[in-house]
Enzyme design. Structure first.
Site, mmCIF file in Angstrom:
data_model
loop_
_atom_site.group_PDB
_atom_site.id
_atom_site.type_symbol
_atom_site.label_atom_id
_atom_site.label_comp_id
_atom_site.label_asym_id
_atom_site.label_seq_id
_atom_site.Cartn_x
_atom_site.Cartn_y
_atom_site.Cartn_z
ATOM 1 N N SER A 1 22.613 62.395 -19.404
ATOM 2 C CA SER A 1 21.681 63.203 -19.623
ATOM 3 C C SER A 1 21.280 63.509 -20.908
ATOM 4 O O SER A 1 21.270 62.643 -21.551
ATOM 5 C CB SER A 1 22.183 64.424 -18.579
ATOM 6 N N ASP B 1 19.753 62.137 -12.645
ATOM 7 C CA ASP B 1 20.695 62.561 -13.849
ATOM 8 C C ASP B 1 21.870 61.769 -13.508
ATOM 9 O O ASP B 1 22.567 62.060 -12.751
ATOM 10 C CB ASP B 1 20.622 64.094 -13.581
#
Length: 214
Positions: free
Chosen positions: A43, A163
């Site tokens: 991320s 993610d």
């Protein structure tokens, strides 16, 4: 001596802490950065790792971009989920501005980006990038928080990805010694030292975060 790797945890807008750590590495540990075998992240952590590896001279510029993006997002009625506001497009604009034209070449086999497959929910660490656009897509996938960032996952190599923090928020590479960096107090090498801790930990997709007493 084991090779050294640097891994940056998933952390959202707390990536500003990660950028501060990256700036400290650059200022005080040039030898370590020069000798580092690989960089990893999930991320926001993957974005920091990519900047530190491919454009370390733009760490301050990256920090300013994150500050502006955070302020802009907070001004929206529903934050990043506000209809008509394209958070991912804004994030891409920052990558386009900061990453050099040969970023994919600098990152190839040295940058390991954590992403999550939407179909299998399995984690993948991507380290081979055929082009700068390829690298940007993988970084966007690693940063795509479903619903918050949009409803359509990032497409990469014919599959859909979200993610990386959802399946592996702190990648540990299989070879060498991985130095871990996180803005959350826990069992990592570099993190804030919070007061009022209970010496109890919760594991969040490969990251041990310390519980705090209120």
């Amino acid at each position: 001596m084991k090779p050294i790797n640097l891994s940056f945890a998933a952390c959202g807008f707390l990536g500003i802490y990660q950028l501060g750590a990256a700036a400290a590495f650059r200022k005080h540990s040039e030898t370590l950065l020069k000798d580092a075998k690989a960089f990893a992240g999930a991320s926001a952590g993957s974005l920091v790792a990519s900047v530190l590896l491919t454009a370390p001279e733009k760490i301050e510029e990256s920090s300013q971009f994150i500050y502006k993006l955070a302020e802009e997002t907070r001004r929206q009625f529903l934050g990043a989920m506000t209809p008509g506001y394209d958070f991912m497009a804004r994030l891409r604009s920052g990558m386009e501005l900061i990453l050099p034209s040969n970023a994919h070449e600098l990152a190839r086999n040295r940058l390991h980006v954590s992403i999550t497959n939407t179909k299998t929910r399995e984690n993948y660490l991507v380290s081979n990038f055929s082009s700068r656009e390829d690298l940007i897509k993988v970084l966007l996938a690693s940063s795509f928080i479903p619903i918050y960032a949009g409803l359509r996952p990032v497409e990469y190599q014919g599959q859909k990805w979200v993610d990386g923090g959802l399946s592996n928020s702190l990648p540990i590479l299989p070879t060498g010694r991985t130095v871990t960096i996180s803005p959350f107090c826990g069992r990592v090498d570099i993190s804030p030292k919070d007061k009022g801790h209970l010496d109890l930990y919760i594991n969040i997709t490969n990251q041990d975060v310390m519980l705090q007493a209120s």
